[in-house]
Design a protein around this motif. Structure first.
Motif, PDB file in Angstrom:
ATOM      1  N   ALA A   1      48.020  75.646  41.824  1.00  0.00           N
ATOM      2  CA  ALA A   1      46.712  75.311  42.394  1.00  0.00           C
ATOM      3  C   ALA A   1      46.499  73.801  42.461  1.00  0.00           C
ATOM      4  CB  ALA A   1      45.606  75.953  41.563  1.00  0.00           C
ATOM      5  N   ALA A   2      45.869  73.333  43.535  1.00  0.00           N
ATOM      6  CA  ALA A   2      45.526  71.916  43.662  1.00  0.00           C
ATOM      7  C   ALA A   2      44.382  71.576  42.709  1.00  0.00           C
ATOM      8  CB  ALA A   2      45.121  71.610  45.103  1.00  0.00           C
ATOM      9  N   ARG A   3      44.486  70.423  42.064  1.00  0.00           N
ATOM     10  CA  ARG A   3      43.431  69.954  41.150  1.00  0.00           C
ATOM     11  C   ARG A   3      43.102  68.500  41.454  1.00  0.00           C
ATOM     12  NH1 ARG A   3      42.446  73.045  36.327  1.00  0.00           N
ATOM     13  NH2 ARG A   3      40.825  71.481  35.945  1.00  0.00           N
ATOM     14  N   ASN A   4      41.837  68.155  41.223  1.00  0.00           N
ATOM     15  CA  ASN A   4      41.399  66.778  41.376  1.00  0.00           C
ATOM     16  C   ASN A   4      41.929  65.920  40.229  1.00  0.00           C
ATOM     17  OD1 ASN A   4      39.794  66.745  43.800  1.00  0.00           O
ATOM     18  ND2 ASN A   4      38.301  67.997  42.708  1.00  0.00           N
ATOM     19  N   PHE A   5      42.459  64.758  40.574  1.00  0.00           N
ATOM     20  CA  PHE A   5      42.964  63.780  39.614  1.00  0.00           C
ATOM     21  C   PHE A   5      42.122  62.526  39.798  1.00  0.00           C
ATOM     22  CE2 PHE A   5      45.955  60.316  38.473  1.00  0.00           C
ATOM     23  CZ  PHE A   5      46.341  60.734  37.207  1.00  0.00           C
ATOM     24  N   GLN A   6      41.357  62.168  38.771  1.00  0.00           N
ATOM     25  CA  GLN A   6      40.415  61.058  38.872  1.00  0.00           C
ATOM     26  C   GLN A   6      40.903  59.862  38.066  1.00  0.00           C
ATOM     27  OE1 GLN A   6      36.767  62.873  37.488  1.00  0.00           O
ATOM     28  NE2 GLN A   6      36.365  63.837  39.468  1.00  0.00           N
ATOM     29  N   LEU A   7      40.723  58.670  38.641  1.00  0.00           N
ATOM     30  CA  LEU A   7      41.091  57.422  37.972  1.00  0.00           C
ATOM     31  C   LEU A   7      39.907  56.468  37.992  1.00  0.00           C
ATOM     32  CD1 LEU A   7      43.809  58.002  40.190  1.00  0.00           C
ATOM     33  CD2 LEU A   7      44.761  56.685  38.293  1.00  0.00           C
ATOM     34  N   LYS A   8      39.794  55.666  36.926  1.00  0.00           N
ATOM     35  CA  LYS A   8      38.767  54.627  36.892  1.00  0.00           C
ATOM     36  C   LYS A   8      39.301  53.413  36.149  1.00  0.00           C
ATOM     37  CE  LYS A   8      36.397  56.310  32.685  1.00  0.00           C
ATOM     38  NZ  LYS A   8      35.095  56.760  32.123  1.00  0.00           N
TER      39      LYS A   8
END
Length: 200
Positions: free
Chosen positions: A141-148
């Motif tokens: 499944a595609a998942r959101n990968f967040q960076l800050k």
């Protein structure tokens, strides 16, 4: 933020970071086959982590494989590597050929559904060395990968990590940025993530 597109990759022009995304690194047929074998053949474990003095089971399953018997420690957990399987060596070989870089170890993560996650962190453990190169492969499944960015709040990014994709993080990324896989209430199928790294 500038984004550079080529035939097979997307390069993100970010402050203090070098991040490249290959959305179709493996074919859908390859990715689906790898997912099924990894899901059933990996010796998954679920380790406890301590948060604010209380122990909780990690909201995902993990496994570590390597070729130099070096353990990997993070968040108070020390993992001992299993020997590489033929399947993992096959995946590793294609990643290394593309990046012209050799990895010693791979950490596997199984996100069983949207409730499984990985909170804000950087892959900056001392055994990874300075400016570590991290290659992240996704199956399922595609998942959101967040960076800050650690100090510049204007610098942030969300990438949808798709089935069969490869994400490369290198340079000073781990020193200046944090990343996470957030929880979601959306019904999701499982996802397996392989993060190749060099442990010395």
């Amino acid at each position: 933020m500038d984004t550079l597109f080529s035939n097979d990759r997307i390069t993100f022009n970010l402050k203090d970071a070098e991040i490249v995304y290959y959305p179709d690194f493996f074919t859908e047929q390859e990715a689906n086959a790898f997912f099924e074998k990894l899901l059933t053949e990996t010796p998954w474990q679920q380790d406890p982590i301590t948060i604010f003095g209380k122990k909780h089971l990690q909201p995902r399953l993990t496994a570590l494989f390597g070729n130099n018997e070096k353990p990997y420690s993070y968040s108070g957990i020390t993992m001992q590597p299993h020997p590489y399987t033929e399947l993992l060596l096959q995946i590793k070989s294609k990643v290394e050929h593309e990046l012209n870089y050799n990895f010693t170890s791979v950490l596997l993560n199984l996100y069983r559904d949207g409730k499984d996650s990985n909170g804000w962190h950087a892959d900056n453990e001392k055994e990874l060395g300075r400016n570590p190169i991290i290659a992240s492969v996704s199956f399922g499944a595609a998942r959101n990968f967040q960076l800050k960015h650690n100090t510049d709040k204007s610098q942030k990014l969300n990438i949808l990590l798709e089935n069969g994709s490869l994400l490369l993080m290198k340079g000073s990324t781990q020193h200046h940025w944090k990343h996470q896989i957030p929880k979601t209430t959306k019904p999701l199928n499982p996802r397996i993530n392989l993060t190749f790294r060099t442990i010395s």
